[in-house]
Design a protein around this motif. Sequence first.
Motif, PDB file in Angstrom:
ATOM      1  N   GLU A 236      33.088  37.567  19.011  1.00 54.52           N
ATOM      2  CA  GLU A 236      33.462  38.763  18.027  1.00 54.52           C
ATOM      3  C   GLU A 236      32.755  39.741  18.207  1.00 54.52           C
ATOM      4  N   PRO A 237      32.786  41.132  18.150  1.00 53.00           N
ATOM      5  CA  PRO A 237      32.208  42.293  17.821  1.00 53.00           C
ATOM      6  C   PRO A 237      31.287  41.750  16.567  1.00 53.00           C
ATOM      7  N   GLY A 238      30.073  42.224  16.664  1.00 58.17           N
ATOM      8  CA  GLY A 238      28.857  41.856  15.492  1.00 58.17           C
ATOM      9  C   GLY A 238      28.338  40.292  15.607  1.00 58.17           C
ATOM     10  N   ALA A 239      28.740  39.854  16.675  1.00 55.55           N
ATOM     11  CA  ALA A 239      28.125  38.411  16.908  1.00 55.55           C
ATOM     12  C   ALA A 239      26.659  38.381  17.623  1.00 55.55           C
ATOM     13  N   SER A 240      25.663  37.615  16.721  1.00 58.80           N
ATOM     14  CA  SER A 240      24.112  37.804  17.159  1.00 58.80           C
ATOM     15  C   SER A 240      24.270  37.412  18.939  1.00 58.80           C
ATOM     16  N   VAL A 241      23.222  37.974  19.441  1.00 56.18           N
ATOM     17  CA  VAL A 241      22.629  37.641  20.545  1.00 56.18           C
ATOM     18  C   VAL A 241      21.511  36.981  20.434  1.00 56.18           C
ATOM     19  N   GLU A 242      21.238  35.845  20.900  1.00 56.53           N
ATOM     20  CA  GLU A 242      19.747  35.075  20.679  1.00 56.53           C
ATOM     21  C   GLU A 242      19.032  34.704  22.052  1.00 56.53           C
ATOM     22  N   GLN A 243      17.833  34.946  21.604  1.00 58.44           N
ATOM     23  CA  GLN A 243      16.936  34.291  22.868  1.00 58.44           C
ATOM     24  C   GLN A 243      15.804  33.572  22.194  1.00 58.44           C
ATOM     25  N   ASP A 244      15.509  32.363  22.976  1.00 58.23           N
ATOM     26  CA  ASP A 244      14.634  31.217  22.398  1.00 58.23           C
ATOM     27  C   ASP A 244      14.574  31.301  21.079  1.00 58.23           C
ATOM     28  N   GLY A 245      16.024  30.903  20.498  1.00 55.32           N
ATOM     29  CA  GLY A 245      16.231  30.872  19.150  1.00 55.32           C
ATOM     30  C   GLY A 245      16.016  31.853  18.234  1.00 55.32           C
ATOM     31  N   SER A 246      15.739  32.878  18.445  1.00 55.35           N
ATOM     32  CA  SER A 246      15.543  34.033  17.572  1.00 55.35           C
ATOM     33  C   SER A 246      16.705  35.172  18.060  1.00 55.35           C
ATOM     34  N   VAL A 247      17.163  35.893  16.768  1.00 55.54           N
ATOM     35  CA  VAL A 247      18.206  36.961  17.087  1.00 55.54           C
ATOM     36  C   VAL A 247      17.655  38.220  17.869  1.00 55.54           C
ATOM     37  N   LEU A 248      18.074  38.433  18.740  1.00 53.39           N
ATOM     38  CA  LEU A 248      17.619  39.732  19.912  1.00 53.39           C
ATOM     39  C   LEU A 248      18.508  41.124  19.430  1.00 53.39           C
ATOM     40  N   GLY A 249      19.558  40.713  19.160  1.00 55.85           N
ATOM     41  CA  GLY A 249      20.389  41.914  19.064  1.00 55.85           C
ATOM     42  C   GLY A 249      21.649  41.616  18.788  1.00 55.85           C
ATOM     43  N   SER A 250      22.988  42.345  18.806  1.00 57.14           N
ATOM     44  CA  SER A 250      24.211  41.932  18.295  1.00 57.14           C
ATOM     45  C   SER A 250      25.226  42.637  19.401  1.00 57.14           C
ATOM     46  N   ILE A 251      26.496  41.971  19.255  1.00 56.64           N
ATOM     47  CA  ILE A 251      27.615  42.549  20.135  1.00 56.64           C
ATOM     48  C   ILE A 251      28.225  43.786  19.652  1.00 56.64           C
ATOM     49  N   ALA A 252      28.382  44.858  20.278  1.00 61.62           N
ATOM     50  CA  ALA A 252      29.322  45.996  19.808  1.00 61.62           C
ATOM     51  C   ALA A 252      30.535  45.881  20.334  1.00 61.62           C
ATOM     52  N   SER A 253      30.828  45.545  21.502  1.00 62.84           N
ATOM     53  CA  SER A 253      32.050  45.652  22.172  1.00 62.84           C
ATOM     54  C   SER A 253      32.507  44.604  22.956  1.00 62.84           C
ATOM     55  N   VAL A 254      33.812  43.988  22.701  1.00 63.45           N
ATOM     56  CA  VAL A 254      34.202  42.629  23.489  1.00 63.45           C
ATOM     57  C   VAL A 254      35.584  42.970  24.027  1.00 63.45           C
TER      58      VAL A 254
END
Length: 290
Positions: A236-254
């Motif tokens: 869903e929009p707003g979901a976190s994008v993670e890399q190596d177990g840490s939050v890198l950013g988030s989703i704006a559009s799906v």
Amino acid sequence: MPDNLSPELVPYALLEDRQLVSLSGPDAVVFAQAQFSSDVAALSDSHWQWSAWLTAKGRTIGVFQLIRLDSEALLLVFADGDADEIASQLQRFVFRRKVKISRRDDLQVRGAFAAPQAALGATVSGSLDDMLELDLGGAELPRAMRITAASAGDAATQSEAAFTAAWRQADLRLGLPRLVPGQREHWTPQQLGLDRLNGYSVRKGCYPGQEIVARTHFLGKAKRALQLLQLSAVAEPGASVEQDGSVLGSIASVAGELALAVLPLETSDAALSVGGQPAQRLPLQDGLAR
């Protein structure tokens, strides 16, 4: 689709998520110039551009197509957002301007995954009296849009609903952010990649959020940008994008299995995940800049 198919035989499906607002009157262009991010005054008649309406803090309320029909008539095409609400909010800033803001339920929008017959780039073909045609794609992903009078009883069929979903995916592939309510007033134009679409001006006169946009542009302070992702699970929009177990950013559009995420400009090539499931980086396609 066969290359030799006549343009008149290309099927145009109803884009059920499009909403239209018109600005008309002697002050229509002046009003739009003071409210929206693009340089409306520099736009020629029968041309269109991407634009946005921002908060005073430079956050994006909505992204839309702005069509300059003539010196006293503009048409805004919204893919997301409540056109009634936006028209109502704009009305508060009219003051003594000679401009009329109207929701255009008398018009409908149709699209086709094909090159337009006459429109090209930012140049619009036709008129609202018959049919207005716009070029919404590029060489790798051609698309045409037509705006015509709505007929009584027009409603999207199941196949047209599927077409609208496919069109939304194409929007994301071309780097056009599609914002659900929870993602509005959250991102700056730079974070949403509106520079790729020529969707804002840093040199025209003031508009809401202009100071923030210009400062970010000239001081080079943009630290995050848009990235197209191929998802392996529903998100869903707003979901976190993670890399190596840490939050890198988030989703704006799906859109289905595709997503546009706002991620740091400087990051490693390590694998990404969304909701614990792998997400693959994809290149954005060119063709929507106007």
